[in-house]
Design a protein around this motif. Structure first.
Motif, PDB file in Angstrom:
ATOM      1  N   ASP A 262      42.924  34.991  33.854  1.00  0.00           N
ATOM      2  CA  ASP A 262      42.498  34.053  34.894  1.00  0.00           C
ATOM      3  C   ASP A 262      41.122  34.504  35.371  1.00  0.00           C
ATOM      4  OD1 ASP A 262      42.060  32.488  37.131  1.00  0.00           O
ATOM      5  OD2 ASP A 262      44.054  32.794  37.977  1.00  0.00           O
ATOM      6  N   ARG A 263      40.111  33.726  35.066  1.00  0.00           N
ATOM      7  CA  ARG A 263      38.742  34.123  35.414  1.00  0.00           C
ATOM      8  C   ARG A 263      38.527  34.220  36.916  1.00  0.00           C
ATOM      9  NH1 ARG A 263      35.208  30.332  31.253  1.00  0.00           N
ATOM     10  NH2 ARG A 263      35.629  31.504  29.349  1.00  0.00           N
TER      11      ARG A 263
ATOM     12  N   PRO B  91      31.611  39.053  25.386  1.00  0.00           N
ATOM     13  CA  PRO B  91      31.227  39.543  26.716  1.00  0.00           C
ATOM     14  C   PRO B  91      30.262  38.626  27.487  1.00  0.00           C
ATOM     15  CG  PRO B  91      30.971  41.258  25.042  1.00  0.00           C
ATOM     16  CD  PRO B  91      31.142  39.964  24.336  1.00  0.00           C
ATOM     17  N   GLU B  92      29.715  37.612  26.809  1.00  0.00           N
ATOM     18  CA  GLU B  92      28.861  36.672  27.536  1.00  0.00           C
ATOM     19  C   GLU B  92      29.667  35.890  28.571  1.00  0.00           C
ATOM     20  OE1 GLU B  92      25.477  35.282  24.372  1.00  0.00           O
ATOM     21  OE2 GLU B  92      27.568  34.796  23.907  1.00  0.00           O
ATOM     22  N   GLY B  93      30.977  35.827  28.383  1.00  0.00           N
ATOM     23  CA  GLY B  93      31.835  35.136  29.341  1.00  0.00           C
ATOM     24  C   GLY B  93      32.036  33.675  28.992  1.00  0.00           C
ATOM     25  N   THR B  94      30.965  32.925  28.882  1.00  0.00           N
ATOM     26  CA  THR B  94      31.032  31.525  28.479  1.00  0.00           C
ATOM     27  C   THR B  94      30.091  31.318  27.300  1.00  0.00           C
ATOM     28  OG1 THR B  94      29.292  30.916  30.059  1.00  0.00           O
ATOM     29  CG2 THR B  94      31.567  30.715  30.820  1.00  0.00           C
ATOM     30  N   ARG B  95      30.318  30.237  26.579  1.00  0.00           N
ATOM     31  CA  ARG B  95      29.533  30.012  25.367  1.00  0.00           C
ATOM     32  C   ARG B  95      28.103  29.604  25.694  1.00  0.00           C
ATOM     33  NH1 ARG B  95      29.067  24.580  23.935  1.00  0.00           N
ATOM     34  NH2 ARG B  95      30.371  23.125  25.098  1.00  0.00           N
ATOM     35  N   SER B  96      27.225  29.951  24.797  1.00  0.00           N
ATOM     36  CA  SER B  96      25.828  29.531  24.903  1.00  0.00           C
ATOM     37  C   SER B  96      25.697  28.135  24.314  1.00  0.00           C
ATOM     38  CB  SER B  96      24.927  30.507  24.142  1.00  0.00           C
ATOM     39  OG  SER B  96      23.615  29.996  24.034  1.00  0.00           O
TER      40      SER B  96
ATOM     41  N   LYS C 223      20.978  30.596  22.593  1.00  0.00           N
ATOM     42  CA  LYS C 223      20.281  31.759  23.133  1.00  0.00           C
ATOM     43  C   LYS C 223      21.286  32.725  23.759  1.00  0.00           C
ATOM     44  CE  LYS C 223      16.059  29.136  24.079  1.00  0.00           C
ATOM     45  NZ  LYS C 223      15.121  28.628  25.113  1.00  0.00           N
ATOM     46  N   PRO C 224      21.148  34.025  23.452  1.00  0.00           N
ATOM     47  CA  PRO C 224      22.131  34.980  23.963  1.00  0.00           C
ATOM     48  C   PRO C 224      22.084  35.111  25.475  1.00  0.00           C
ATOM     49  CG  PRO C 224      20.293  36.127  22.917  1.00  0.00           C
ATOM     50  CD  PRO C 224      20.106  34.670  22.623  1.00  0.00           C
ATOM     51  N   LYS C 225      23.266  35.277  26.066  1.00  0.00           N
ATOM     52  CA  LYS C 225      23.386  35.533  27.501  1.00  0.00           C
ATOM     53  C   LYS C 225      23.643  37.021  27.718  1.00  0.00           C
ATOM     54  CE  LYS C 225      25.377  31.018  28.668  1.00  0.00           C
ATOM     55  NZ  LYS C 225      26.499  30.350  29.370  1.00  0.00           N
ATOM     56  N   ARG C 226      23.334  37.483  28.902  1.00  0.00           N
ATOM     57  CA  ARG C 226      23.600  38.878  29.234  1.00  0.00           C
ATOM     58  C   ARG C 226      25.100  39.147  29.211  1.00  0.00           C
ATOM     59  NH1 ARG C 226      20.286  42.776  28.763  1.00  0.00           N
ATOM     60  NH2 ARG C 226      21.427  43.930  30.360  1.00  0.00           N
ATOM     61  N   PHE C 227      25.473  40.326  28.710  1.00  0.00           N
ATOM     62  CA  PHE C 227      26.875  40.709  28.672  1.00  0.00           C
ATOM     63  C   PHE C 227      27.416  40.932  30.083  1.00  0.00           C
ATOM     64  CE2 PHE C 227      27.460  42.745  24.183  1.00  0.00           C
ATOM     65  CZ  PHE C 227      27.121  41.531  23.602  1.00  0.00           C
ATOM     66  N   GLN C 228      28.615  40.462  30.310  1.00  0.00           N
ATOM     67  CA  GLN C 228      29.390  40.872  31.473  1.00  0.00           C
ATOM     68  C   GLN C 228      30.245  42.049  31.015  1.00  0.00           C
ATOM     69  OE1 GLN C 228      31.468  37.516  33.231  1.00  0.00           O
ATOM     70  NE2 GLN C 228      29.776  36.125  32.743  1.00  0.00           N
ATOM     71  N   THR C 229      30.032  43.201  31.608  1.00  0.00           N
ATOM     72  CA  THR C 229      30.497  44.448  30.987  1.00  0.00           C
ATOM     73  C   THR C 229      31.876  44.926  31.430  1.00  0.00           C
ATOM     74  OG1 THR C 229      29.377  45.786  32.690  1.00  0.00           O
ATOM     75  CG2 THR C 229      28.099  45.198  30.728  1.00  0.00           C
ATOM     76  N   GLY C 230      32.471  44.281  32.441  1.00  0.00           N
ATOM     77  CA  GLY C 230      33.719  44.805  32.999  1.00  0.00           C
ATOM     78  C   GLY C 230      34.834  44.947  31.975  1.00  0.00           C
ATOM     79  N   GLY C 231      35.121  43.870  31.242  1.00  0.00           N
ATOM     80  CA  GLY C 231      36.201  43.908  30.259  1.00  0.00           C
ATOM     81  C   GLY C 231      35.927  44.868  29.127  1.00  0.00           C
ATOM     82  N   LEU C 232      34.683  44.916  28.683  1.00  0.00           N
ATOM     83  CA  LEU C 232      34.323  45.810  27.581  1.00  0.00           C
ATOM     84  C   LEU C 232      34.451  47.271  27.999  1.00  0.00           C
ATOM     85  CD1 LEU C 232      33.425  45.998  24.704  1.00  0.00           C
ATOM     86  CD2 LEU C 232      31.076  45.515  25.410  1.00  0.00           C
ATOM     87  N   LYS C 233      34.111  47.577  29.226  1.00  0.00           N
ATOM     88  CA  LYS C 233      34.265  48.949  29.728  1.00  0.00           C
ATOM     89  C   LYS C 233      35.734  49.375  29.695  1.00  0.00           C
ATOM     90  CE  LYS C 233      30.263  49.260  32.820  1.00  0.00           C
ATOM     91  NZ  LYS C 233      29.818  49.303  34.243  1.00  0.00           N
ATOM     92  N   ILE C 234      36.609  48.466  30.079  1.00  0.00           N
ATOM     93  CA  ILE C 234      38.038  48.787  30.059  1.00  0.00           C
ATOM     94  C   ILE C 234      38.505  49.064  28.636  1.00  0.00           C
ATOM     95  CG2 ILE C 234      40.358  47.887  30.479  1.00  0.00           C
ATOM     96  CD1 ILE C 234      39.204  46.290  32.816  1.00  0.00           C
ATOM     97  N   LEU C 235      38.086  48.216  27.698  1.00  0.00           N
ATOM     98  CA  LEU C 235      38.491  48.416  26.307  1.00  0.00           C
ATOM     99  C   LEU C 235      37.996  49.754  25.767  1.00  0.00           C
ATOM    100  CD1 LEU C 235      37.881  44.860  24.780  1.00  0.00           C
ATOM    101  CD2 LEU C 235      40.071  45.893  25.423  1.00  0.00           C
TER     102      LEU C 235
ATOM    103  N   GLN D 165      44.194  40.290  37.886  1.00  0.00           N
ATOM    104  CA  GLN D 165      45.041  39.824  36.786  1.00  0.00           C
ATOM    105  C   GLN D 165      44.332  40.002  35.450  1.00  0.00           C
ATOM    106  OE1 GLN D 165      44.440  37.012  34.740  1.00  0.00           O
ATOM    107  NE2 GLN D 165      46.425  36.816  33.719  1.00  0.00           N
ATOM    108  N   ALA D 166      43.047  39.660  35.429  1.00  0.00           N
ATOM    109  CA  ALA D 166      42.272  39.758  34.188  1.00  0.00           C
ATOM    110  C   ALA D 166      42.212  41.203  33.696  1.00  0.00           C
ATOM    111  CB  ALA D 166      40.865  39.205  34.406  1.00  0.00           C
ATOM    112  N   PHE D 167      41.940  42.132  34.604  1.00  0.00           N
ATOM    113  CA  PHE D 167      41.844  43.535  34.210  1.00  0.00           C
ATOM    114  C   PHE D 167      43.194  44.064  33.713  1.00  0.00           C
ATOM    115  CE2 PHE D 167      37.947  44.451  37.101  1.00  0.00           C
ATOM    116  CZ  PHE D 167      37.137  43.842  36.161  1.00  0.00           C
ATOM    117  N   LYS D 168      44.280  43.635  34.351  1.00  0.00           N
ATOM    118  CA  LYS D 168      45.609  44.063  33.903  1.00  0.00           C
ATOM    119  C   LYS D 168      45.897  43.558  32.491  1.00  0.00           C
ATOM    120  CE  LYS D 168      47.926  44.570  38.389  1.00  0.00           C
ATOM    121  NZ  LYS D 168      48.975  44.017  39.299  1.00  0.00           N
ATOM    122  N   GLU D 169      45.513  42.314  32.225  1.00  0.00           N
ATOM    123  CA  GLU D 169      45.734  41.751  30.892  1.00  0.00           C
ATOM    124  C   GLU D 169      44.907  42.484  29.840  1.00  0.00           C
ATOM    125  OE1 GLU D 169      47.721  39.150  29.548  1.00  0.00           O
ATOM    126  OE2 GLU D 169      48.785  39.636  31.407  1.00  0.00           O
ATOM    127  N   ILE D 170      43.691  42.844  30.196  1.00  0.00           N
ATOM    128  CA  ILE D 170      42.836  43.565  29.250  1.00  0.00           C
ATOM    129  C   ILE D 170      43.394  44.962  28.982  1.00  0.00           C
ATOM    130  CG2 ILE D 170      40.524  44.513  28.870  1.00  0.00           C
ATOM    131  CD1 ILE D 170      39.457  42.106  30.496  1.00  0.00           C
TER     132      ILE D 170
END
Length: 244
Positions: A128-129, A157-162, A166-178, A134-139
């Motif tokens: 759930d964005r 990690p961009e979160g939503t599609r481009s 053109k590439p969007k900046r990574f949202q790093t929260g989920g990737l850090k958990i992984l 909830q999102a962190f628990k699922e990850i």
């Protein structure tokens, strides 16, 4: 002229795409409930082969370049940019030996034949964005599942599609958990090009005559660098491979 031709081709494509989803839904159910995980996975692999290459009906071609013999003895964290829903099937098919599972928005977990069933039962995470806890628990759950069963997690990690490639900046929260929860994983960057052009006219008609490319880059180790530096490096690799 190209757009005019796209209308009848898109109608044919949508019919085939819809039939594939409807046909494979009970196939998935049977495989999952009667024969177990491996049978269900094979049914999903075959479905996604047909979904990916049904784009040929539009004159669209999938080019998946994976020159690296990525070992299967460890789970993978597959990190890619995101341009359209047509990013998914080629990754499932061409990375099938790594058992890719997806971090997806929860809305996709219901109402779509075959796709929703696989997301709910195939080992993926539905987040759930609007609910970070909830999102962190699922990850965390999908990371633990991947570690235990030697699966791979796909994250955009961009979160939503481009919408323009053109590439969007990574949202790093989920990737850090992984990275934290999967310290022994291979981190596999993938650069996706041109899948956004399938929606260049909107949802209808679809873009035709497109070469959609997937470039799999050399994998990194999840512990090769501190998390922040590793994420920055992976983002640079993915972005440099995008020709927007």
């Amino acid at each position: 002229m190209r757009k005019i031709l796209a209308y009848p081709l898109t109608v044919v494509y949508f019919i085939v795409f819809g039939l594939l989803l409807v046909i494979f839904h009970p196939v998935q159910w049977l495989c999952f409930n009667v024969f177990g995980y491996q049978a269900h996975k094979k049914s999903v692999d075959v479905l996604n082969f047909f979904l990916a290459y049904s784009l040929l009906l539009l004159g669209d071609w999938i080019i998946f370049r994976n020159p690296h013999n990525i070992p299967t003895d460890k789970p993978c964290i597959i990190v890619a940019n995101h341009q359209s829903m047509y990013d998914i099937s080629p990754i499932i098919w061409h990375m099938r030996k790594h058992h890719p599972k997806f971090i997806s928005k929860k809305e996709l977990g219901r109402g779509i034949p075959s796709i929703s069933y696989n997301l709910r039962h195939g080992g993926s995470a539905l987040i759930d964005r609007k609910d970070k806890e909830q999102a962190f628990k699922e990850i965390i759950n999908i990371a633990n599942y991947a570690n235990k069963n030697n699966r791979s997690v796909v994250i955009f990690p961009e979160g939503t599609r481009s919408r323009d490639g053109k590439p969007k900046r990574f949202q790093t929260g989920g990737l850090k958990i992984l990275l934290k929860k999967m310290p022994n994983a291979h981190v596999v960057p993938i650069s996706i090009n041109n899948s956004w052009k399938t929606l260049r006219y909107g949802k209808f008609p679809m873009g035709i005559g497109i070469n959609i490319t997937f470039d799999v880059h050399k994998p990194l180790g999840a512990r090769d660098l501190p998390a922040e530096e590793l994420i920055e490096k992976v983002e640079e690799i993915v972005s440099n491979g995008i020709k927007a």
